[in-house]
Design a protein around this motif. Sequence first.
Motif, PDB file in Angstrom:
ATOM      1  N   ALA A  19      -0.512  -0.192  11.637  1.00 24.75           N
ATOM      2  CA  ALA A  19       0.925  -0.416  11.810  1.00 24.75           C
ATOM      3  C   ALA A  19       1.742   0.834  11.477  1.00 24.75           C
ATOM      4  O   ALA A  19       2.959   0.818  11.556  1.00 24.75           O
ATOM      5  CB  ALA A  19       1.379  -1.578  10.932  1.00 24.75           C
ATOM      6  N   GLY A  20       1.066   1.916  11.082  1.00 20.51           N
ATOM      7  CA  GLY A  20       1.766   3.147  10.749  1.00 20.51           C
ATOM      8  C   GLY A  20       2.297   3.180   9.327  1.00 20.51           C
ATOM      9  O   GLY A  20       3.076   4.050   8.970  1.00 20.51           O
ATOM     10  N   LYS A  21       1.857   2.233   8.503  1.00 18.66           N
ATOM     11  CA  LYS A  21       2.315   2.161   7.116  1.00 18.66           C
ATOM     12  C   LYS A  21       1.436   3.034   6.219  1.00 18.66           C
ATOM     13  O   LYS A  21       0.206   3.050   6.379  1.00 18.66           O
ATOM     14  CB  LYS A  21       2.259   0.705   6.636  1.00 18.66           C
ATOM     15  CG  LYS A  21       2.742   0.510   5.220  1.00 18.66           C
ATOM     16  CD  LYS A  21       2.646  -0.943   4.803  1.00 18.66           C
ATOM     17  CE  LYS A  21       3.011  -1.051   3.332  1.00 18.66           C
ATOM     18  NZ  LYS A  21       2.709  -2.355   2.792  1.00 18.66           N
ATOM     19  N   LEU A  22       2.068   3.732   5.273  1.00 21.53           N
ATOM     20  CA  LEU A  22       1.330   4.538   4.310  1.00 21.53           C
ATOM     21  C   LEU A  22       0.604   3.617   3.343  1.00 21.53           C
ATOM     22  O   LEU A  22       1.200   2.712   2.756  1.00 21.53           O
ATOM     23  CB  LEU A  22       2.287   5.453   3.537  1.00 21.53           C
ATOM     24  CG  LEU A  22       1.643   6.366   2.497  1.00 21.53           C
ATOM     25  CD1 LEU A  22       0.760   7.407   3.175  1.00 21.53           C
ATOM     26  CD2 LEU A  22       2.720   7.048   1.668  1.00 21.53           C
ATOM     27  N   ILE A  23      -0.705   3.817   3.190  1.00 22.66           N
ATOM     28  CA  ILE A  23      -1.511   3.028   2.258  1.00 22.66           C
ATOM     29  C   ILE A  23      -2.365   3.985   1.419  1.00 22.66           C
ATOM     30  O   ILE A  23      -2.546   5.143   1.790  1.00 22.66           O
ATOM     31  CB  ILE A  23      -2.413   2.000   2.978  1.00 22.66           C
ATOM     32  CG1 ILE A  23      -3.369   2.686   3.965  1.00 22.66           C
ATOM     33  CG2 ILE A  23      -1.571   0.936   3.678  1.00 22.66           C
ATOM     34  CD1 ILE A  23      -4.400   1.753   4.594  1.00 22.66           C
ATOM     35  N   ALA A  24      -2.856   3.492   0.313  1.00 24.84           N
ATOM     36  CA  ALA A  24      -3.755   4.266  -0.539  1.00 24.84           C
ATOM     37  C   ALA A  24      -4.953   3.408  -0.890  1.00 24.84           C
ATOM     38  O   ALA A  24      -4.835   2.189  -1.028  1.00 24.84           O
ATOM     39  CB  ALA A  24      -3.039   4.705  -1.816  1.00 24.84           C
ATOM     40  N   THR A  25      -6.096   4.043  -1.028  1.00 28.65           N
ATOM     41  CA  THR A  25      -7.276   3.307  -1.469  1.00 28.65           C
ATOM     42  C   THR A  25      -7.143   3.001  -2.951  1.00 28.65           C
ATOM     43  O   THR A  25      -6.430   3.680  -3.689  1.00 28.65           O
ATOM     44  CB  THR A  25      -8.562   4.127  -1.242  1.00 28.65           C
ATOM     45  OG1 THR A  25      -8.474   5.353  -1.959  1.00 28.65           O
ATOM     46  CG2 THR A  25      -8.806   4.386   0.231  1.00 28.65           C
ATOM     47  N   LYS A  26      -7.844   1.985  -3.374  1.00 31.32           N
ATOM     48  CA  LYS A  26      -7.931   1.666  -4.798  1.00 31.32           C
ATOM     49  C   LYS A  26      -8.636   2.837  -5.481  1.00 31.32           C
ATOM     50  O   LYS A  26      -9.628   3.353  -4.953  1.00 31.32           O
ATOM     51  CB  LYS A  26      -8.725   0.370  -4.978  1.00 31.32           C
ATOM     52  CG  LYS A  26      -8.874  -0.059  -6.404  1.00 31.32           C
ATOM     53  CD  LYS A  26      -9.681  -1.346  -6.498  1.00 31.32           C
ATOM     54  CE  LYS A  26      -9.918  -1.679  -7.961  1.00 31.32           C
ATOM     55  NZ  LYS A  26     -10.787  -2.833  -8.121  1.00 31.32           N
ATOM     56  N   PRO A  27      -8.154   3.269  -6.645  1.00 31.01           N
ATOM     57  CA  PRO A  27      -8.803   4.396  -7.317  1.00 31.01           C
ATOM     58  C   PRO A  27     -10.254   4.087  -7.666  1.00 31.01           C
ATOM     59  O   PRO A  27     -10.558   3.019  -8.197  1.00 31.01           O
ATOM     60  CB  PRO A  27      -7.985   4.582  -8.599  1.00 31.01           C
ATOM     61  CG  PRO A  27      -6.760   3.776  -8.424  1.00 31.01           C
ATOM     62  CD  PRO A  27      -7.024   2.742  -7.387  1.00 31.01           C
ATOM     63  N   LYS A  28     -11.129   5.010  -7.338  1.00 28.16           N
ATOM     64  CA  LYS A  28     -12.548   4.860  -7.658  1.00 28.16           C
ATOM     65  C   LYS A  28     -12.853   5.658  -8.921  1.00 28.16           C
ATOM     66  O   LYS A  28     -12.451   6.814  -9.036  1.00 28.16           O
ATOM     67  CB  LYS A  28     -13.411   5.352  -6.512  1.00 28.16           C
ATOM     68  CG  LYS A  28     -14.886   5.175  -6.797  1.00 28.16           C
ATOM     69  CD  LYS A  28     -15.739   5.559  -5.620  1.00 28.16           C
ATOM     70  CE  LYS A  28     -17.205   5.394  -6.012  1.00 28.16           C
ATOM     71  NZ  LYS A  28     -18.079   5.952  -5.004  1.00 28.16           N
ATOM     72  N   ARG A  29     -13.555   5.041  -9.839  1.00 27.23           N
ATOM     73  CA  ARG A  29     -13.926   5.712 -11.084  1.00 27.23           C
ATOM     74  C   ARG A  29     -15.043   6.712 -10.800  1.00 27.23           C
ATOM     75  O   ARG A  29     -16.047   6.389 -10.167  1.00 27.23           O
ATOM     76  CB  ARG A  29     -14.393   4.676 -12.107  1.00 27.23           C
ATOM     77  CG  ARG A  29     -14.769   5.284 -13.443  1.00 27.23           C
ATOM     78  CD  ARG A  29     -15.289   4.218 -14.378  1.00 27.23           C
ATOM     79  NE  ARG A  29     -15.979   4.823 -15.496  1.00 27.23           N
ATOM     80  CZ  ARG A  29     -15.795   4.473 -16.759  1.00 27.23           C
ATOM     81  NH1 ARG A  29     -14.972   3.497 -17.059  1.00 27.23           N
ATOM     82  NH2 ARG A  29     -16.456   5.077 -17.713  1.00 27.23           N
ATOM     83  N   GLY A  30     -14.856   7.917 -11.318  1.00 27.00           N
ATOM     84  CA  GLY A  30     -15.864   8.960 -11.167  1.00 27.00           C
ATOM     85  C   GLY A  30     -16.492   9.303 -12.506  1.00 27.00           C
ATOM     86  O   GLY A  30     -16.546   8.479 -13.419  1.00 27.00           O
ATOM     87  N   ARG A  31     -16.910  10.529 -12.627  1.00 24.73           N
ATOM     88  CA  ARG A  31     -17.493  11.045 -13.864  1.00 24.73           C
ATOM     89  C   ARG A  31     -16.425  11.804 -14.648  1.00 24.73           C
ATOM     90  O   ARG A  31     -15.287  11.897 -14.227  1.00 24.73           O
ATOM     91  CB  ARG A  31     -18.648  11.977 -13.540  1.00 24.73           C
ATOM     92  CG  ARG A  31     -19.773  11.292 -12.802  1.00 24.73           C
ATOM     93  CD  ARG A  31     -20.862  12.268 -12.511  1.00 24.73           C
ATOM     94  NE  ARG A  31     -21.809  11.691 -11.570  1.00 24.73           N
ATOM     95  CZ  ARG A  31     -22.869  12.318 -11.149  1.00 24.73           C
ATOM     96  NH1 ARG A  31     -23.140  13.529 -11.576  1.00 24.73           N
ATOM     97  NH2 ARG A  31     -23.673  11.738 -10.296  1.00 24.73           N
TER      98      ARG A  31
END
Length: 175
Positions: free
Chosen positions: A55-67
């Motif tokens: 739809a052209g909406k700005l989205i972000a992924t859920k933060p992924k835990r790293g090291r």
Amino acid sequence: MLLLAGLILASLALTSNAFAQSLSSNYLAKFFAPIQEMSIANNREYCGYFGLNAAGKLIATKPKRGRADSCSADPSDDMVEIIASYHTHGAFDWDADAETPSSDDLEADIYEEIDGYVSTPGGRIWKNDRRRERAILLCGRNCTVSDPDYDNQAFPPVNNSYNLDGLYDRDDMEY
């Protein structure tokens, strides 16, 4: 039909540029605040992507835990276009100067051909501009949540921008 496809692609490019510009320091400070709290509390990097959905909406992924010193995420399947990556640098550590993006951070964004946003233990937010091959300070100390244990005197002062050679030099400093 080809003309219509070209117009759609051109409008998506304009849209993505507009959204990339809308990732202002105020927006990013609010976006990073809860992620920074987790990152500092757990002394882990958290990462993800910004993108556009169908739809052209700005989205972000859920933060992924790293090291403690790295993080790897995948874009969302809902993203039709990736705008930028983002990640935190964890908690303050006397043995790690994490107040700038690392050369690896900038190199990864250049390789992926996307910009990147990095938040630091001191609450700074950086933009890795892949076209200019430069890390640019968007907002300084305490712009977003910072580690209460952060010591501003632990490492050399931070410049407003760095190219890859400048980041290599900073990576190679001994403290």
